[in-house]
Enzyme design. Structure first.
Site, PDB file in Angstrom:
ATOM      1  CB  VAL A  46      -0.956   0.005   1.221  1.00 47.08           C
ATOM      2  CG1 VAL A  46      -1.756   1.298   1.286  1.00 47.08           C
ATOM      3  CG2 VAL A  46      -1.891  -1.198   1.163  1.00 47.08           C
ATOM      4  CB  CYS A  47       4.088   2.024   1.688  1.00 46.71           C
ATOM      5  SG  CYS A  47       3.709   1.439   3.353  1.00 46.71           S
TER       6      CYS A  47
END
Length: 187
Positions: A46-47
């Site tokens: 997700v980062c």
């Protein structure tokens, strides 16, 4: 943990930016707005989606008089390696702060002791060093950089026009409210 409306204590860390590692501290940005975006770890899932969106909107944050600093508990060397390997992170031009001891993450209340990672947290600090917004997400829930920019613009407006407030979903140029008894029960 720092709370909205309180001054943010000085912090410092190593950061990777523009192919170099340098030391940064909050006071380097005195007189500017600062958006601090904590994330769990480099080389994850997700980062990079979040940091890429921040990178895409970074010129708009800068035009609004703000600096963006992303922070994880990885080292600045890991940030460089990720920047060199990931097409999404390769777009990042803002400082990528390194908090391997968790000191800064703890100050903002996002540190997960058992894991040595930070939750996803976005914090907006005004030019006087006062915390104006705080948003914390669980690890699996990505944030919107566009919403962080909107919040920055609203915080700036309120800072500059102290007699007015911004309603839900306000964007620059939108209608604001002037608090007073004449509005009670009329909205």
């Amino acid at each position: 943990m720092i709370k909205v409306g309180q001054p943010v204590a000085e912090f410092k860390m190593a950061a990777f930016q523009n192919d170099e590692i340098k030391d940064i501290k909050l006071s380097d940005y005195k007189g500017k707005w600062v958006v601090v975006a904590f994330y769990p770890a480099d080389f994850t899932f997700v980062c990079p989606t979040e940091l890429e969106e921040l990178a895409t909107l970074y010129p708009k944050f800068q035009a609004a008089g703000a600096e963006v600093i992303s922070v994880s508990t990885d080292t600045a060397f890991v940030h460089k390696a990720w920047h060199d390997e990931s097409p999404a992170i390769g777009k990042v031009n803002y400082p990528m702060g390194a908090d391997p001891t968790g000191t800064v993450s703890k100050q903002f209340g996002v540190y997960i002791e058992e894991e040595g990672l930070a939750l996803r947290g976005t914090f907006i600090i005004d030019p006087n060093g006062v915390l104006k917004t705080a948003e914390i997400h669980d690890l699996g829930i990505g944030r919107s950089a566009a919403e962080a920019l909107r919040k920055l613009e609203a915080a700036k407006f309120v800072h500059e026009h102290g007699d007015q407030v911004c309603p839900a979903n306000w964007t620059p140029g939108g209608d604001t409210l002037k608090p007073g008894l004449d509005l009670v029960g009329k909205i």
